[in-house]
Design an enzyme around this catalytic site. Structure first.
Site, short mmCIF file in Angstrom:
data_model
loop_
_atom_site.label_atom_id
_atom_site.label_comp_id
_atom_site.label_asym_id
_atom_site.label_seq_id
_atom_site.Cartn_x
_atom_site.Cartn_y
_atom_site.Cartn_z
N TYR A 146 -0.31 11.50 15.06
CA TYR A 146 0.84 10.73 14.22
C TYR A 146 1.09 9.64 14.56
O TYR A 146 0.94 8.15 14.91
CB TYR A 146 1.67 11.13 13.59
CG TYR A 146 2.85 10.45 12.67
CD1 TYR A 146 2.65 10.19 11.54
CD2 TYR A 146 4.54 10.22 12.73
CE1 TYR A 146 3.52 9.18 10.72
CE2 TYR A 146 5.12 9.18 12.44
CZ TYR A 146 4.34 9.07 11.14
OH TYR A 146 5.62 8.17 10.40
N THR A 168 1.03 -1.02 -0.14
CA THR A 168 -0.03 0.22 -0.14
C THR A 168 0.95 0.82 -0.08
O THR A 168 2.19 1.58 0.52
CB THR A 168 -0.84 0.11 1.67
OG1 THR A 168 -0.50 0.12 2.47
CG2 THR A 168 -1.96 -0.96 1.29
N GLY A 169 -0.05 1.95 -0.64
CA GLY A 169 1.18 3.34 -0.53
C GLY A 169 2.37 3.59 -1.57
O GLY A 169 3.85 4.18 -1.32
N ALA A 170 2.26 2.71 -2.30
CA ALA A 170 4.05 2.24 -3.66
C ALA A 170 3.87 2.90 -4.18
O ALA A 170 4.67 3.18 -4.86
CB ALA A 170 3.21 0.75 -4.42
N ASN A 171 3.69 4.52 -4.79
CA ASN A 171 3.37 5.31 -5.57
C ASN A 171 4.80 6.10 -5.31
O ASN A 171 5.32 6.34 -6.26
CB ASN A 171 3.09 6.06 -5.58
CG ASN A 171 1.61 6.69 -5.14
OD1 ASN A 171 0.93 6.38 -4.33
ND2 ASN A 171 2.43 8.38 -4.41
N SER A 172 4.78 6.13 -3.93
CA SER A 172 6.11 6.69 -3.55
C SER A 172 6.86 6.20 -2.36
O SER A 172 6.67 5.18 -1.88
CB SER A 172 5.82 8.19 -3.23
OG SER A 172 5.10 8.38 -2.26
N GLY A 173 7.98 7.49 -2.26
CA GLY A 173 8.54 6.90 -0.88
C GLY A 173 8.92 5.23 -1.08
O GLY A 173 9.76 4.79 -1.80
N1 LIG Z 1 10.27 8.91 6.23
C1 LIG Z 1 10.36 8.56 7.34
O1 LIG Z 1 11.38 9.02 8.20
C2 LIG Z 1 10.25 7.44 8.18
C3 LIG Z 1 9.63 7.08 9.46
C4 LIG Z 1 9.06 6.11 10.06
C5 LIG Z 1 8.37 5.76 9.49
N2 LIG Z 1 7.54 6.11 7.82
C6 LIG Z 1 6.43 4.96 7.48
O2 LIG Z 1 6.72 4.73 6.52
C7 LIG Z 1 5.11 4.33 5.45
C8 LIG Z 1 5.80 5.38 4.43
O3 LIG Z 1 5.98 6.86 4.27
P1 LIG Z 1 7.05 7.63 3.21
O4 LIG Z 1 7.70 7.84 4.24
O5 LIG Z 1 7.17 6.78 2.16
O6 LIG Z 1 6.14 8.40 3.14
P2 LIG Z 1 5.25 9.29 1.79
O7 LIG Z 1 6.69 8.72 0.42
O8 LIG Z 1 4.52 10.28 1.64
O9 LIG Z 1 4.71 7.81 1.29
C9 LIG Z 1 3.58 7.40 1.63
C10 LIG Z 1 2.46 7.12 0.89
O10 LIG Z 1 1.47 6.25 1.34
C11 LIG Z 1 -0.01 7.13 0.89
N3 LIG Z 1 -1.03 7.58 1.69
C12 LIG Z 1 -1.17 8.85 1.95
N4 LIG Z 1 -2.57 8.94 2.36
C13 LIG Z 1 -2.67 7.26 1.84
C14 LIG Z 1 -4.74 6.81 1.66
N5 LIG Z 1 -5.50 7.77 2.20
N6 LIG Z 1 -5.04 6.10 1.08
C15 LIG Z 1 -3.62 5.55 0.93
N7 LIG Z 1 -2.58 5.47 0.48
C16 LIG Z 1 -2.11 6.69 0.80
C17 LIG Z 1 0.55 8.08 -0.15
O11 LIG Z 1 0.26 8.51 -1.12
P3 LIG Z 1 -0.16 10.18 -2.16
O12 LIG Z 1 1.79 9.95 -2.53
O13 LIG Z 1 -1.31 9.53 -2.97
O14 LIG Z 1 0.42 11.26 -1.02
C18 LIG Z 1 1.70 7.72 -0.10
O15 LIG Z 1 1.95 6.83 -1.31
C19 LIG Z 1 4.49 5.46 6.13
O16 LIG Z 1 3.57 4.75 7.58
C20 LIG Z 1 5.50 6.50 7.52
O17 LIG Z 1 4.34 6.50 8.55
C21 LIG Z 1 8.21 6.88 7.18
#
Ligand SMILES: NC(=O)c1ccc[n+]([C@@H]2O[C@H](COP(=O)([O-])OP(=O)(O)OC[C@H]3O[C@@H](n4cnc5c(N)ncnc54)[C@H](OP(=O)(O)O)[C@@H]3O)[C@@H](O)[C@H]2O)c1
Length: 316
Positions: A197, A44-49
């Site tokens: 969060y 899930t959320g596989a379009n970015s990051g």
């Molecule tokens: N980055 C960090 O340092 C960090 C640290 C600890 C934990 N995390 C966790 O890692 C995970 C991935 O986050 P990331 O850092 O890769 O951030 P990200 O690049 O913002 O990726 C988040 C993803 O979740 C999707 N998303 C947001 N709202 C959604 C919804 N209503 N339905 C379905 N998908 C949704 C986003 O889609 P859109 O592109 O459409 O918004 C995006 O694809 C998250 O669970 C985050 O809490 C990240």
């Protein structure tokens, strides 16, 4: 510029580069080269990051990867990009908005139309600061996206995960779960974005632990993780955007590095036998005392079941 200023810039640059190099070498990596041919995976959320980097690597290893994303354009672009890079045509996109219970149900229906098994579910999507309004399902939006939506999604997929055992559920949480609480998490306006969060990330670990207990002996393992501090769009703010680019690039992991623990839990042989644990840098790690609390986990489970309106035949 005088000599002092030049030396100052020089030493700052050297320090930043050294930090980056140190980060590169201290990051946990998934070293197993296991292939995933014949495996079906949802990210899930596989379009970015981190989610994109996870899906890309799993597709490279031959898995059939289903990307659950809330934006058609971004989802389709991610699929095209992954197919182009991996030459694996078994990469698909299904619309999934975790802030809507009906969207979660539709996603599962759509998935079941074409797939008969599910080997790995990566609950990766997450968000922060999505707005202060409640969702149409009556939930705090960030809580629904980060916990209640994934809770329903996972429950609906449990029968297919059981049928496909050995299978795995991976829940991407955060070290910020340590600051979370479950008290009044769905009360409108009670907490700010940051605390919400943290609360949602505590819910991730409690949920993973409780699910692991409930699925003991079924061949479905469930683990949660902290990916590290990763340079992704999660940290997007207009105010600090320019500073962010430099600081995050320097100090934080790349998304590919941030995906390593999810990948490890998805592909490593030994992870078939581990359940109810929390991982950091591809190693089991300690979780907060609250996250270990079975009573809290049970309380959260009941609250989540009620809020997402789980039907009796879907109980586990
Ligand atoms: N980055 C960090 O340092 C960090 C640290 C600890 C934990 N995390 C966790 O890692 C995970 C991935 O986050 P990331 O850092 O890769 O951030 P990200 O690049 O913002 O990726 C988040 C993803 O979740 C999707 N998303 C947001 N709202 C959604 C919804 N209503 N339905 C379905 N998908 C949704 C986003 O889609 P859109 O592109 O459409 O918004 C995006 O694809 C998250 O669970 C985050 O809490 C990240």
């Amino acid at each position: 510029m005088n000599v002092d200023s030049i030396m100052w810039v020089f030493w700052v640059t050297v320090t930043l580069v050294l930090i980056k190099i140190l980060n590169k070498f201290s990051n946990g990596r998934c070293y197993t080269d296991n292939v995933m041919i014949g495996k079906v995976v949802i990210v899930t959320g596989a379009n970015s990051g981190i989610g994109y980097a996870t899906a890309l690597e799993l597709a490279k290893r031959g898995a059939k990867v289903i990307l659950g994303c809330r934006d058609d354009k971004k989802g389709i672009e991610a699929v095209e990009s992954i197919i182009k890079q991996t030459k694996n045509k078994n990469v698909k996109y299904i619309y999934l908005d975790l802030s809507s219970l009906s969207s979660v149900r539709k996603f599962v229906e759509e998935f079941k139309k074409s797939e008969f098994k599910l080997d790995v579910l990566v609950n990766n999507a997450g968000a922060s600061g999505m707005g202060r309004s409640m969702t149409e399902d009556g939930m705090v939006k960030d809580m629904q996206v980060n916990h209640f939506g994934p809770f329903l999604l996972t429950l609906l997929l449990v029968p297919i995960l059981k049928r496909s055992a050995p299978s795995r559920v991976i829940v991407v949480s955060s070290m910020l779960h340590r600051l979370g609480t479950i008290e009044g998490v769905n009360e409108e306006g009670r907490y700010g974005y940051f605390q919400t969060y943290c609360n949602s990330k505590l819910c991730n670990v409690l949920f993973a632990n409780e699910l692991a207990r409930r699925l003991k002996g079924t061949g479905v393992v469930v683990n949660s993780l902290h990916p590290g501090q990763v340079n992704t769009s999660l940290y997007k703010t207009t105010l600090f955007e320019k500073l962010r680019c430099l600081v995050l690039y320097t100090f934080f992991k790349s998304p590919e590095e941030g995906a390593q623990t999810s990948l490890y839990l998805a592909v490593a042989d030994e992870c078939d036998q581990i359940s109810g644990k929390y991982f950091v840098d591809c190693k089991e790690s300690g979780m907060s005392w609250k996250a270990e609390d079975r009573y809290l986990a049970g309380e959260l489970w009941s609250m989540s079941e009620k809020l997402v309106k789980v039907r009796p035949e879907e109980w586990i």
